[in-house]
Scaffold this active site. Structure first.
Site, PDB file in Angstrom:
ATOM      1  N   LEU A 113     -13.906 -64.933  34.702  1.00 55.73           N
ATOM      2  CA  LEU A 113     -13.852 -65.016  36.251  1.00 55.73           C
ATOM      3  C   LEU A 113     -14.995 -64.890  36.897  1.00 55.73           C
ATOM      4  O   LEU A 113     -15.508 -65.556  37.878  1.00 55.73           O
ATOM      5  CB  LEU A 113     -12.629 -63.866  36.673  1.00 55.73           C
ATOM      6  N   ASP A 140     -24.212 -58.637  34.389  1.00 55.42           N
ATOM      7  CA  ASP A 140     -23.230 -58.584  33.281  1.00 55.42           C
ATOM      8  C   ASP A 140     -24.070 -57.634  32.127  1.00 55.42           C
ATOM      9  O   ASP A 140     -25.253 -57.827  31.786  1.00 55.42           O
ATOM     10  CB  ASP A 140     -23.038 -60.058  32.872  1.00 55.42           C
ATOM     11  N   ASP A 171     -25.548 -51.207  34.091  1.00 55.35           N
ATOM     12  CA  ASP A 171     -24.216 -50.633  33.989  1.00 55.35           C
ATOM     13  C   ASP A 171     -23.568 -50.259  35.252  1.00 55.35           C
ATOM     14  O   ASP A 171     -24.056 -49.402  35.970  1.00 55.35           O
ATOM     15  CB  ASP A 171     -24.113 -49.468  32.948  1.00 55.35           C
ATOM     16  N   ASN A 178     -16.216 -57.438  40.121  1.00 55.10           N
ATOM     17  CA  ASN A 178     -15.451 -58.204  38.975  1.00 55.10           C
ATOM     18  C   ASN A 178     -15.322 -57.553  37.577  1.00 55.10           C
ATOM     19  O   ASN A 178     -14.501 -57.638  37.009  1.00 55.10           O
ATOM     20  CB  ASN A 178     -15.635 -59.598  38.793  1.00 55.10           C
ATOM     21  N   TYR A 233      -5.498 -49.425  32.518  1.00 56.31           N
ATOM     22  CA  TYR A 233      -5.877 -50.668  33.159  1.00 56.31           C
ATOM     23  C   TYR A 233      -5.040 -50.634  34.440  1.00 56.31           C
ATOM     24  O   TYR A 233      -5.627 -51.057  35.587  1.00 56.31           O
ATOM     25  CB  TYR A 233      -5.599 -51.615  32.384  1.00 56.31           C
ATOM     26  N   LYS A 274      -6.611 -50.567  38.247  1.00 58.06           N
ATOM     27  CA  LYS A 274      -6.544 -51.676  39.176  1.00 58.06           C
ATOM     28  C   LYS A 274      -5.574 -51.229  40.617  1.00 58.06           C
ATOM     29  O   LYS A 274      -6.068 -51.574  41.622  1.00 58.06           O
ATOM     30  CB  LYS A 274      -5.704 -52.815  38.534  1.00 58.06           C
ATOM     31  N   THR A 291      -8.616 -65.501  30.582  1.00 60.57           N
ATOM     32  CA  THR A 291     -10.134 -65.030  30.285  1.00 60.57           C
ATOM     33  C   THR A 291     -10.069 -64.234  28.829  1.00 60.57           C
ATOM     34  O   THR A 291      -8.800 -64.081  28.170  1.00 60.57           O
ATOM     35  CB  THR A 291     -10.533 -63.936  31.406  1.00 60.57           C
TER      36      THR A 291
END
Length: 300
Positions: free
Chosen positions: A19, A38, A73, A100, A171, A175, A205
């Site tokens: 994404l 990244d 990071d 993201n 997770y 989120k 992904t």
């Protein structure tokens, strides 16, 4: 709508693959100058490589855009600050932050290890807070010095955080926290010209190749609803000066955009005195019957 981001500078985290890659490319195609962040880790967060970020930079430059790579990071507070400063020092300003980056370490709750929990919470939740904290401080200073920017933040939540997901306790918790962080940031930063929204994307992904592989498979023909590029036009608009909403969470899948409506005050009972434990049961059962039914947890 080409050019809706002309003259704007963006930071996109986790933009080497999936994404984030599509977001960075879409923003650049609409005129934004992009810092492609990244860490280059594996799906579970191991290893470091600037290669994926540089590949995206090379594509953007090959298409005539402007971009630089960054391997910070983003869950490290100091490195997150350096990321924001790189955008400002390289391009002279910062207008857009797209949070993201993330990875998964899926476990059923009773099997989850402490270090797995800590790692997922760190990269997702702290990895949103740290860049947002530094970007917010910059935008506050700009506003106080008479240079208020039309700034936009796009966070990345998930259906797992909004409805829950079996086998993804850490997770889902992270989120869900990001959705709440979005609401608070929208209120606190609005006075400085900053709009803050979040997306809850469904796309193919590395993070969805495990338990959701069948649902995420590409169709043999027709519209590929799970192509991650489907999500990025929504991000581009949310990053634009034309964006007129803040404090919202949008679920995006294929050609569908859904406004998520989170926790709200529902039915209530008031005694005007302290409840006794014996009275609570009947009241809560009645409230549960009156309220909207809970949505199913993913994987249930």
């Amino acid at each position: 709508m080409a050019g809706i981001l002309d003259g704007r500078v963006a930071v996109v985290t986790g933009a080497g693959r999936g994404l984030g890659r599509e977001h960075a490319l879409e923003l650049a195609r609409h005129g934004a100058k992009v810092v492609v962040n990244d860490l280059g880790t594996t799906l579970d967060g191991a290893g470091v490589s600037v290669g994926p970020a540089q590949e995206v930079v090379d594509i953007i430059r090959g298409e005539g855009g402007e971009a630089v790579a960054n391997g910070a990071d983003i869950a490290d507070f100091v490195q997150a600050g350096d990321l924001i400063r790189q955008a400002i020092s390289t391009f002279g300003q910062l207008d857009i932050l797209v949070n993201n980056a993330g990875f998964v370490r899926d476990r059923m709750l009773v099997n989850a290890a402490e270090d797995e929990w800590d790692a997922v919470i760190r990269v997702h939740l702290k990895g949103h807070f740290a860049p947002l904290r530094h970007a917010g401080a910059y935008w506050r200073t700009e506003a106080k010095e008479g240079r208020q920017r039309i700034a936009r933040v796009v966070n990345t939540s998930s259906g797992a955080g909004l409805q829950g997901s079996v086998g993804q306790a850490a997770y889902s918790a992270a989120k869900g926290g990001i959705a709440s962080l979005t609401l608070v940031a929208a209120q606190e930063l609005g006075r400085y010209g900053v709009f803050v929204n979040a997306i809850a994307p469904s796309a193919r992904t590395r993070m969805t190749q495990g338990p959701f592989a069948d649902a995420m498979a590409a169709p043999e023909d027709g519209f590929d609803r799970m192509d991650p590029a489907n999500v990025s036009p929504v991000v581009a608009w949310l990053a634009s000066a034309d964006c007129s909403v803040t404090g919202r969470v949008l679920e995006v899948e294929g050609g569908r955009i859904c406004l998520e409506e989170g926790w709200r005050h529902g039915p209530a009972r008031e005694l005007e005195r302290r409840w006794s434990a014996a009275e609570v049961g009947d009241a809560v059962r009645a409230l549960a019957a009156e309220g909207a039914p809970s949505e199913a947890v993913y994987g249930a």
